[in-house]
Design an enzyme around this catalytic site. Structure first.
Site, PDB file in Angstrom:
ATOM      1  N   HIS A 139     -43.378 -16.204 -35.212  1.00  0.00           N
ATOM      2  CA  HIS A 139     -42.576 -15.377 -36.105  1.00  0.00           C
ATOM      3  C   HIS A 139     -42.061 -14.142 -35.402  1.00  0.00           C
ATOM      4  CE1 HIS A 139     -44.703 -17.903 -39.031  1.00  0.00           C
ATOM      5  NE2 HIS A 139     -43.617 -17.743 -39.756  1.00  0.00           N
TER       6      HIS A 139
HETATM    7 FE1  FES Z   1     -47.128 -15.667 -35.604  1.00  0.00          FE
HETATM    8 FE2  FES Z   1     -47.732 -14.822 -33.215  1.00  0.00          FE
HETATM    9  S1  FES Z   1     -46.040 -14.210 -34.433  1.00  0.00           S
HETATM   10  S2  FES Z   1     -48.828 -16.267 -34.400  1.00  0.00           S
END
Ligand code: FES
Length: 134
Positions: A99
């Protein structure tokens, strides 16, 4: 209960600007031999810019060696940035594509959903190039 294991790593082959990943307690541990620029950038950051405020000095025993558990504090992916071909994110450290968490050259979270810095495991320098983790 068995004592939790420690591991010894010889970092003598790791040149400035390179990094290695070792396994410790089933997790990847990132060891980066930081450049002067990596260190300078990490130390120039005001603490108020950080989501999980920690100075670079608190995270390293020797400035040139950054040692961290390579597990993103969001959902546990292994962030990219250990290979020269991988993206390192906007702060030149590590990037977690799940993400979009960006970590700086001290492994501190700078942007994205991860709440905390990459954790620094207990470690000690047995010699200048031999590190005991755990
Ligand atoms: Fe989701 Fe690293 S940004 S696990």
């Amino acid at each position: 209960v068995l004592a939790l294991s420690s591991t010894e790593v010889d970092v003598s082959p790791v040149q400035v600007g390179q990094q290695i990943t070792v396994k410790w307690r089933g997790k990847p541990v990132f060891i980066r031999h930081r450049t002067e620029q990596d260190i300078a950038e990490a130390r120039a950051v005001p603490l108020e810019d950080l989501k999980d405020p920690q100075t670079d000095e608190e995270r390293v025993e020797r400035p040139e060696w950054l040692i961290m558990v390579g597990v993103c504090t969001h959902l546990g992916c292994v962030p990219l940035g250990q290979k020269a071909s991988e993206p390192r994110g906007e702060w030149g450290g590590w990037f977690c594509p799940c993400h979009g968490s960006h970590y700086d050259t001290a492994g501190r979270i700078r942007k994205g959903p991860a709440p905390l810095n990459l954790p620094v495991p207990e470690h000690a320098f047995l010699t200048d190039t031999k590190i005991k983790i755990g």
